[in-house]
Design an enzyme around this catalytic site. Structure first.
Site, PDB file in Angstrom:
ATOM      1  N   LYS A   1       0.885  -1.172   0.000  1.00 40.40           N
ATOM      2  CA  LYS A   1       0.000   0.000   0.000  1.00 40.40           C
ATOM      3  C   LYS A   1       0.921   1.218   0.000  1.00 40.40           C
ATOM      4  O   LYS A   1       1.674   1.439   0.948  1.00 40.40           O
ATOM      5  CB  LYS A   1      -0.901   0.011   1.226  1.00 40.40           C
ATOM      6  CG  LYS A   1      -1.861   1.201   1.181  1.00 40.40           C
ATOM      7  CD  LYS A   1      -2.797   1.263   2.369  1.00 40.40           C
ATOM      8  CE  LYS A   1      -3.569   2.576   2.298  1.00 40.40           C
ATOM      9  NZ  LYS A   1      -3.958   3.046   3.622  1.00 40.40           N
TER      10      LYS A   1
ATOM     11  N   GLY B   1      -8.373   9.477   9.573  1.00 43.44           N
ATOM     12  CA  GLY B   1      -8.631   9.525  11.004  1.00 43.44           C
ATOM     13  C   GLY B   1      -9.694  10.530  11.400  1.00 43.44           C
ATOM     14  O   GLY B   1     -10.022  10.655  12.576  1.00 43.44           O
TER      15      GLY B   1
ATOM     16  N   ALA C   1      -9.704   5.948   4.200  1.00 45.56           N
ATOM     17  CA  ALA C   1      -9.573   7.144   5.042  1.00 45.56           C
ATOM     18  C   ALA C   1     -10.872   7.920   5.162  1.00 45.56           C
ATOM     19  O   ALA C   1     -11.550   8.184   4.188  1.00 45.56           O
ATOM     20  CB  ALA C   1      -8.483   8.073   4.529  1.00 45.56           C
ATOM     21  N   GLY C   2     -11.194   8.285   6.390  1.00 47.28           N
ATOM     22  CA  GLY C   2     -12.351   9.131   6.641  1.00 47.28           C
ATOM     23  C   GLY C   2     -13.621   8.385   6.985  1.00 47.28           C
ATOM     24  O   GLY C   2     -14.570   8.966   7.496  1.00 47.28           O
TER      25      GLY C   2
ATOM     26  N   ASN D   1      -9.914   1.687   9.586  1.00 49.45           N
ATOM     27  CA  ASN D   1      -9.019   1.371  10.693  1.00 49.45           C
ATOM     28  C   ASN D   1      -9.414   2.156  11.954  1.00 49.45           C
ATOM     29  O   ASN D   1      -9.853   1.584  12.945  1.00 49.45           O
ATOM     30  CB  ASN D   1      -7.564   1.684  10.316  1.00 49.45           C
ATOM     31  CG  ASN D   1      -6.574   1.289  11.394  1.00 49.45           C
ATOM     32  OD1 ASN D   1      -6.950   0.933  12.504  1.00 49.45           O
ATOM     33  ND2 ASN D   1      -5.293   1.335  11.081  1.00 49.45           N
ATOM     34  N   THR D   2      -9.299   3.485  11.886  1.00 48.76           N
ATOM     35  CA  THR D   2      -9.563   4.309  13.072  1.00 48.76           C
ATOM     36  C   THR D   2     -10.930   4.025  13.704  1.00 48.76           C
ATOM     37  O   THR D   2     -11.044   3.925  14.930  1.00 48.76           O
ATOM     38  CB  THR D   2      -9.487   5.806  12.700  1.00 48.76           C
ATOM     39  OG1 THR D   2      -8.197   6.079  12.143  1.00 48.76           O
ATOM     40  CG2 THR D   2      -9.693   6.686  13.916  1.00 48.76           C
TER      41      THR D   2
END
Lengths: 257, 257, 257, 257
Positions: A96, A157, A183-184, A205-206
């Site tokens: 990645k 995040g 992301a987001g 993830n976050t």
């Protein structure tokens, strides 16, 4: 239909990460519950010197494919170096590609990313580039041989959801490689929305790692991703400005009186 | 935790409707796949004269609770009349109260709805009122004894999603009876969003009935509602304006060189 | 405070374009009413062979600065060629750099734009690049010497408003050159919003040219841009989740009874 | 075309309030700069006992019409009492009807408001009711003789903008009396948006009073309201999903080479 990236077939369209968890146990429980078959791993987290690394063996036991990322790289050269190192350490040619010169918003650099991608593809890597939701850039990454593109939904995040929606739609329409929204994504509804739009997968993830109960949240995302994909395949109806009654609006009461 | 309305326990938080389907078969397949345990039914659709009604027996066979609605009623008087009639015909004291004088947008009438609700509660009905997302009105309906409130997300059949989001949040915060978001939910992501906000259930009809594949779409909503609820219980993290890295942002590459 | 780009002072923060108008007269009336001091002009519209060009003299009479753009260019080479040509023809070293390989969405190419910008800056051009709302790219364009950046609000001509809002905020926060929001601005409220966020100017064309009354619409945008800028300088208050009464909520009635 | 309410002609479509200002001077300067011709005043602020009231004379000197409001009333009876009292004290039969039983979100009560409106209209009042953005309620208020309706954009004081947009559009389409968007308008762009949608006026208080520079902010809103109205009259173009070039996309460069 399952998702195929570089001849690898994925039955789950929810990709995960290994960062930010309170403990390795929480992380493993969450990834396991998510049903994810691909999880990213920052190079830094791989123990370089000893055999005592307690992260890799349990991840490998889960049967989840490891995707090293180049997080922390600020230039193409740094990212290429990191990718080569990861290949040796993890015995994988998947990477990645993340290049973000700015430590505050971690926004990816389009120029360095394209340059690194071109080089890594030539070296035989399966390159999954994390980029701004820029339709032209995504097309160019596809043209140099990336096996998918990973446009961002919002600053990493931030849990803001699909702030780049208008541009993701164009990317999805134009792409001939899988589009993975990265992301987001802060809630299962965001993930479902991405899938309904036709994204091929999402990376979360976050939102998992920072949940009060990461394991339950992983299951929540798993369900939402499945639901969103199923809806995409089942054909969502359009929107209407005016109301359309669900029940027949007849003068039934009058007729009965 | 399951949802309880008037001592009835529901394991599914997805309520459905019976209108707008291309065929009875499509409707039954969709409701079955949705896992729904409560489905609304317009009085008009109940065959009043013969035993040959082909709608009720199969619905009853699914084990789904039937909720007659007063769709088409334009005044409290008409709605009360319809509710009484439905009670006799279907042997149920549950009623979804819908009063909409305007045939174009089908917006519910707050005055007539409160008046009818008060009367029907006194007559022993379990009243489920469909209303605008008006926090004060919802509170008053609760006070006259409604067992839940059903604020709208957007104009019915419009598939616009949670256009009333700012007000639903207040309603959910203040309510002491279940809040069921009704109307406007056009995609699984909308349903998941409502659940993440803390709604107790959603009612979806048009989005299922108008899908290319109503059965698959029902399953998609089932998954999204489960995911949204699970996320609510697992504790979603907040939003952030700035980026927060998933992977440790260290000078790892430099360290390795 | 007025806006300064490359030592040129602008009293109006509304930049305009000359395309898409029904007639030259409508265009001139609209630009005049807008108060704009900078208007873009596609090279194609400049008559190359004769002195009979009826577009340039009236525009010059308005006292508005002409900004040739490279619209139609698909590569850095084409854009550089067009910029040099425009410099000779219009006796200006200012250029709006537009490079869009894709004829459907007209999205700008980040790689070619950065390359062309670097070259043109070295040749003494005042380069105003039209780009995706990509914070890293904007920073890099600033670093190679662009005198401003022109990130898009939404796909050009789409009138969708600030679809890239989350990213424009980051660009504005980080920029040390003026940020001019270009493309997608379809209503005065969009322009006001951009100014309230701290953008230095906006460029509007389609919304003026396609209005029923382009002259009145130009005045509308003029007012909204002024209002938005004034609000930015006057300090907008924040948002609140809960209500805050404008009027004192006292038990005044009780006190009076 | 100017705005007419009950035979009174307004040249400004920006209505203001007198609450929350740091000082009377700031308030007067702001209202003066706004160009507003109508400003609301809570009954409580009117000095009941002495002639020394320092608020009324300067407001009257500005030439702005005073609109007493019933803020603080929790029932129809309290509001009617307050309206009568205000009529005597201020020698005006205009009243802004506000009834909000809930001290936290200050949401208006639809039932009490309609009841009070009907009574006050019969007593000869010009009734301007502050209500939820409920299309049916607005229609009923019109039917009992209210001279306008004042649906909310968002919870009062929240500065969230037009959270009720989907419903305001229906109200504006259906109304035969002026529609004034009240509450929630926190920025000039919000006010412009309301006017572009066809609202007849907006009422703004908190956003002015809480600005760092209330006088400049008032001028900002004045410009935005004028711009938004002008755009509505000049005919905004529609939105497009795809890009539409402002400049002719020809092969001009190739042609020239």
């Amino acid at each position: 239909m399952s998702l195929i990236i570089a001849d690898h077939e994925f039955h789950s369209r929810l990709f995960t990460g290994t960062g930010k968890y309170a403990s390795s146990q929480a992380m493993l429980a969450s990834i396991s519950a998510s049903g994810s078959e691909l999880t990213t791993l920052a190079l830094r987290r791989i123990d370089l010197k000893t055999q005592s690394d307690d992260l890799l063996p349990p991840l490998q036991q889960l049967g989840v494919k490891l995707l090293p990322n180049t997080s922390g790289a600020r230039t193409a050269a740094e990212a290429i170096f990191a990718a080569r190192l990861a290949r040796e350490m993890l015995q994988t040619n998947w990477v990645k590609l993340e290049i973000h010169p700015d430590p505050r918003y971690l926004m990816p650099d389009p120029i360095e990313t394209l340059a690194a991608a071109a080089t890594l593809v030539k070296e035989g890597f399966v390159v999954m580039p994390y980029v701004h939701a820029d339709p032209v850039l995504c097309k160019r990454l596809e043209e140099v041989g990336c096996q998918c593109v990973m446009p961002l939904g919002a600053p990493i995040g931030s849990n803001q959801g699909l702030a780049s929606k208008a541009f993701l739609e164009i990317i999805i329409e134009q792409a001939r490689v899988p589009v993975i929204v990265d992301a987001g994504i802060g809630a299962p509804s965001h993930a479902a929305q991405a899938m309904e739009m036709g994204a091929d997968a999402v990376l979360v993830n976050t939102a998992l790692a920072s949940a009060r109960d990461p394991r339950a949240m992983a299951e929540a995302f798993k369900l939402a991703v499945q639901g969103g994909r199923l809806a995409f395949e089942a054909g969502l109806g359009g929107r209407s400005q005016t109301a359309v009654p669900s029940s027949p609006l007849t003068d039934f009461v009058q007729g009965l009186v």
